[in-house]
Every structure is written in structure tokens, then in C-alpha cells.
Scaffold this motif. Structure first.
Motif, mmCIF file in Angstrom:
data_model
loop_
_atom_site.group_PDB
_atom_site.id
_atom_site.type_symbol
_atom_site.label_atom_id
_atom_site.label_comp_id
_atom_site.label_asym_id
_atom_site.label_seq_id
_atom_site.Cartn_x
_atom_site.Cartn_y
_atom_site.Cartn_z
ATOM 1 N N ILE A 1 1.055 -1.204 -0.037
ATOM 2 C CA ILE A 1 -0.239 0.154 0.006
ATOM 3 C C ILE A 1 0.423 1.095 0.022
ATOM 4 N N ALA A 2 0.251 1.513 -0.721
ATOM 5 C CA ALA A 2 1.909 3.084 -1.186
ATOM 6 C C ALA A 2 0.963 4.383 0.372
ATOM 7 N N GLN A 3 2.197 4.627 0.909
ATOM 8 C CA GLN A 3 2.319 5.601 1.642
ATOM 9 C C GLN A 3 1.775 5.212 2.700
ATOM 10 N N ALA A 4 1.702 3.635 2.222
ATOM 11 C CA ALA A 4 0.558 2.720 4.239
ATOM 12 C C ALA A 4 2.373 2.820 5.030
ATOM 13 N N THR A 5 3.265 4.198 6.060
ATOM 14 C CA THR A 5 4.225 3.915 6.371
ATOM 15 C C THR A 5 4.076 4.166 7.627
ATOM 16 N N THR A 6 3.497 4.487 8.441
ATOM 17 C CA THR A 6 3.137 4.579 10.039
ATOM 18 C C THR A 6 2.279 3.550 10.310
ATOM 19 N N GLN A 7 2.234 3.607 11.746
ATOM 20 C CA GLN A 7 2.082 2.426 12.326
ATOM 21 C C GLN A 7 0.368 2.328 12.902
ATOM 22 N N MET A 8 -0.174 3.151 12.583
ATOM 23 C CA MET A 8 -1.485 3.530 11.954
ATOM 24 C C MET A 8 -2.229 2.939 10.297
ATOM 25 N N TYR A 9 -3.191 3.154 10.757
ATOM 26 C CA TYR A 9 -3.331 2.521 8.700
ATOM 27 C C TYR A 9 -4.938 2.410 8.816
ATOM 28 N N GLN A 10 -5.978 3.261 8.365
ATOM 29 C CA GLN A 10 -6.852 3.028 8.334
ATOM 30 C C GLN A 10 -7.982 2.712 6.646
ATOM 31 N N ALA A 11 -8.647 1.536 7.365
ATOM 32 C CA ALA A 11 -8.890 0.658 5.968
ATOM 33 C C ALA A 11 -11.006 0.594 5.774
ATOM 34 N N SER A 12 -11.142 0.481 5.086
ATOM 35 C CA SER A 12 -12.581 1.183 4.311
ATOM 36 C C SER A 12 -13.131 -0.348 4.320
#
Length: 487
Positions: A277-288
Motif C-alpha cells: 500500500i503506497a505511502q502506508a508507512t506509519t504505525q496506523m492505517y485506515q481501512a474501509s
């Protein structure tokens, strides 16, 4: 012989003695040790009233201006720096035994407090009461640690730091907002058992286990405790980076997304269904939406990985047309929406304007433009899905034109892109169509012209290059002319 003067003096002396004795009796009282109307005092913003009962004697020894004072000792029971927690109004208490109410200061925290009773007129002090636990629970609600992430990992030989969040996630009422509070950390030893580990607002963990922290209110019960965090030891490549979903799993996307959280590390990379997932590089990710989500966490000395099969409870829906649709003028296109939503509602839009007359799942359309239909589930897991599609007039490759054009502009704008000639000369009429360059090179020769020249990009050597055509019908009628190709 009776001496009147002597008798008078004796009488006066006796009166003075009786008066002196009476005043002296009034100047002294004894106050008994106070009895507590409670076993422990666990005060809060919603409850902070306690009572004590004591006796004093003699009642007539009180002055009309007397006040009774309740003093609270220090946390160890010492009255050296006692503070008054109640003072009666002058003359308000005149009978024994007496019961008085008092409240705890907000700084109260300890297991061995005592109280005592004092009077002001005459001055007297009771002995101290029995010791009791007393705390003012200035913060009495659950709070979060580790940013509400339920797992943590440390590399072999390392450690993991657990801290109380401030302010933390959402409406977290962090106890760190109250500097006077202290804390106790515990490690679970069973489903309902745990052992004390350490004091402080943070905990360095160097052994696997499940940990939590409580605000230190001693033997008083409270709601001031944290979430549990399970810590594990990992070597590089082990799948120990847990992933949690803020809305649970399965989740109802009523707020459009759920927040996926993983352990704390130096860097992160999230994946969905095996793809980065491009730019998903933090401790949290928002998924829908549903899918297999995974994360790699760089811990410095090792790398941890984790995954979760996320399931969305939002209803399914589909539409029977692609994004781009064409019809001839005067025709209609039937649109059908299929869904398993509970009590669905349908809203149709044309060019972003609501079509108020349509609220069904099927719609026959004939007007050209951009359409949108929103399907909403009105019970259960509330949510919406949106479909957008466009209706265009079908391209007519063989329009009935009157004249042979002498200018075309093949720039892809859909207007005059090809050399379109009258239907008398197109495919099916056995007419030969020939196009040559100004140098005499034949670029097209056919008896089946489809109004499609030029099919490929022309290598023009001038801004407006001229070609020549010759049309020969089946009965040998000939039409000649030029075609200017405008860039």
C-alpha cells in the motif's frame, strides 16, 4: 456570741467559692475518641461525605461560643500537621453524643489516616480514632496505554517501554493530567489473577507477558485502570507484530473506516492482499474494506510481521452497467442495482442534481450525462455505497453527410477526426476510394471505405498538409479534390 459581721463575711466567701468552683467546672470538658461511621473513605467528585460520632462531658461545661473541629492526620496517622476538615458553628453542638459530617481534601491518599475532635471553648482535644484508608479519586475512569495497541514486541536481549498515554486515543481521560497521582503496574498470572511489578508512570518490560497499570488508590476500588498489553520476544522474521482494528473484526464501517494499529517500531510498511500500500508507512492505517492486511515493522535489531483478515460488514451491491455507456438518440438504457442491504434506500442523480421522482433500484434512462446512484442501508450496519456511470450518444461512423469534406482535424476530440464522406461512397456501394500525398504516394486505396481515414497517426511535415482524393463509383463516375489535414 453571734457576730453579724463575721457571718456576713463567711457568707460572701462561700458565694465566691461556689462561683469559682462552678466557673472552673465549666472551663473543663473531656472528649472521647471518635467512632467512625465507615471502614474506609474512598471519595470522589460524586461522593465525599463521611461521619463520626463522639461523646463529651459534662455538657454544661461548654461555652455558648464553643465550636467543635474535626482534624485529619497525615497519611501515617501523625497529627503534627493535622488539617481541619470540619468546624461547627458557634454553639451549634450542645448535647452528647454528637454526630458530625466531614469531607476529604482532594490530596488525600494513604492507608493510615486518623481523625480527632477538638473544642474551642473550653479547649480540649480527643485522642485519635482508629486508622483507616482514605483516598480522593480525582481521576476515576479507564485510560489507555501504548496508544491502545494491544500488543508489543521487543528483540531478543532488548526491552519494551510501556507508558500511560497523554492525552491518548479519542476521549482518553489520562491520569497524567493530575500530577499528584501515583501508579502501580501488574502482570497477569491467570485469567483473573495478577502480581505487582513496579511503581511509576511507565514500565520497561524485558520478559513476555500481559501487563496493565492502575492508579494507586490503595485498598479503595476504582475504575482508574488501563487496557491490557501483551508483550512478546521476537527474532527477525517471526510473525509477532499484532494488528488490532479500532472497530473490531468484523467491523461495521459506519464511520467509513477502521483504524488498524500495530506495535511500536522504527518504520512500517502495510500490505493489502499481498500488495504494498503506497505511502502506508506509519504505525496506523485506515481501512474501509475487507481484505488480508499485513504489516512489517522494523524494530532496529530485528523485523516483526503481522497480518489480519479484515471483514467489513457493509452490505454488498452491484450495478449492471460499465462506467461508460452509449445509446442512439431516442433509445433507453435499463439500469439495475442488486444489493443485500437491509431496508435499502436509493438516490439517483444526473449531473449531481437529485432526481426526486426516482427512489427504486431500477431506472430506465435516456438523457445523456453523468449519473450517480447511492445505495444506503437503513438498519443494522448503517452505511452507503455509490456507483457512478456515464451515458453518451453512440458514435455514428456513417453519418449521412451531403458533401465531401476537404478539411479534417485528427486530434482525438471526437469532432471531424476522420474523413467522413456521403453514404453513396462508403462500404457496400462498390466505390473505390483513393487518397494520395502531394508527392503522388498512395496512402489509401479501397472498395470498402469505412469513414475511418486516417486510422493511424500521420507523420505530417507541415502544419496543414494537403492530400488528394479520387472517388470512382461502380458506374465510373469520378470525384476528385483535396483534403487539408489540420494539426
Amino acid at each position: 456570741m453571734y457576730n453579724p459581721k463575721l457571718a456576713y463575711k463567711i457568707f460572701i466567701g462561700l458565694c465566691v467559692f461556689l462561683l469559682f468552683t462552678s466557673e472552673k467546672l465549666k472551663a473543663q470538658i473531656v472528649i472521647g475518641s471518635p467512632n467512625l461511621g465507615f471502614s474506609q473513605a474512598c471519595a470522589s467528585g460524586t461522593f465525599n461525605t463521611y461521619n463520626t460520632t463522639f461523646v463529651f462531658s459534662p455538657e454544661e461545661g461548654l461555652s455558648s461560643s464553643n465550636q467543635f473541629i474535626i482534624e485529619l492526620s497525615e497519611a501515617d496517622g501523625d497529627f503534627t500537621n493535622a488539617i481541619a476538615v470540619f468546624t461547627s458553628n458557634p454553639g451549634a453542638v450542645t448535647t452528647s453524643p454528637a454526630t458530625l459530617d466531614f469531607s476529604l481534601p482532594t490530596t488525600t491518599a494513604g492507608e493510615n489516616y486518623r481523625i480527632r475532635i477538638k473544642s474551642s471553648a473550653p479547649a480540649a482535644t480527643s485522642s485519635g480514632s482508629t486508622a483507616f484508608a482514605a483516598y480522593y479519586k480525582i481521576q476515576d475512569s479507564p485510560f489507555t496505554i501504548n496508544n491502545l495497541v494491544s500488543t508489543g514486541v521487543y528483540c531478543s536481549g532488548g526491552s519494551y517501554l510501556l507508558t500511560i498515554d497523554n492525552p491518548g486515543t479519542g476521549s482518553n481521560d489520562s491520569p497524567l493530567n493530575y500530577p499528584s497521582l501515583t501508579y502501580k503496574w501488574y502482570k497477569e498470572t491467570g485469567p483473573t489473577t495478577f502480581v505487582f511489578v513496579s511503581d511509576g508512570s511507565s514500565l520497561t518490560v524485558n520478559e513476555p507477558g500481559t501487563f496493565f497499570v492502575e492508579t494507586n488508590y490503595g485498598t479503595c476500588t476504582s475504575n482508574s485502570f488501563s487496557n491490557r498489553v501483551t508483550i512478546s520476544e521476537v527474532t527477525s522474521g517471526n510473525s509477532d507484530a499484532g494488528i488490532s482494528s479500532s472497530l473490531g473484526n468484523p467491523f461495521c464501517p459506519s464511520s467509513e473506516f477502521t483504524t488498524l494499529s500495530t506495535i511500536s517500531g522504527n518504520s512500517y510498511q502495510w500490505f493489502k492482499d499481498g500488495n504494498i500500500i503506497a505511502q502506508a508507512t506509519t504505525q496506523m492505517y485506515q481501512a474501509s474494506e475487507s481484505g488480508n492486511y499485513a504489516v512489517q515493522v522494523d524494530l532496529g535489531d530485528c523485523v516483526a510481521a503481522g497480518e489480519i483478515e479484515l471483514i467489513s460488514e457493509l452490505f454488498d451491491a452491484s450495478i449492471n452497467v460499465p462506467e461508460i455507456n452509449t445509446i442512439e438518440d431516442g433509445e433507453t438504457l435499463s439500469i439495475e442495482v442488486t444489493t443485500n442491504a437491509n431496508n435499502p434506500e436509493f438516490e439517483w442523480y444526473l449531473n449531481d442534481v437529485l432526481i426526486a421522482t426516482i427512489s427504486e433500484e431500477n431506472y430506465n434512462i435516456s438523457q445523456f450525462g453523468i449519473y450517480k446512484v447511492i445505495v444506503t442501508e437503513t438498519s443494522g450496519c448503517l452505511g452507503s455505497r455509490e456507483f457512478v456511470f456515464e451515458l453518451e450518444e453512440a458514435f455514428d461512423a456513417f453519418p449521412d453527410v451531403e458533401k465531401i469534406p476537404n478539411v479534417i482535424s485528427p486530434n482525438g476530440d471526437g469532432i471531424n477526426d476522420t474523413w467522413t464522406i456521403p453514404m453513396t461512397y462508403i462500404s457496400g456501394t462498390n466505390t473505390e476510394v483513393m487518397i494520395i500525398t502531394n508527392a503522388g504516394k498512395v496512402v489509401l486505396q479501397t472498395n470498402n471505405y469505412l469513414n475511418n481515414w486516417p486510422e493511424n497517426e500521420l507523420n505530417l511535415n507541415s502544419i496543414n498538409q494537403v492530400f488528394y482524393y479520387m472517388i470512382t463509383t461502380s458506374n465510373n463516375e469520378t470525384k476528385k479534390g483535396s483534403i487539408t489535414v489540420v494539426k
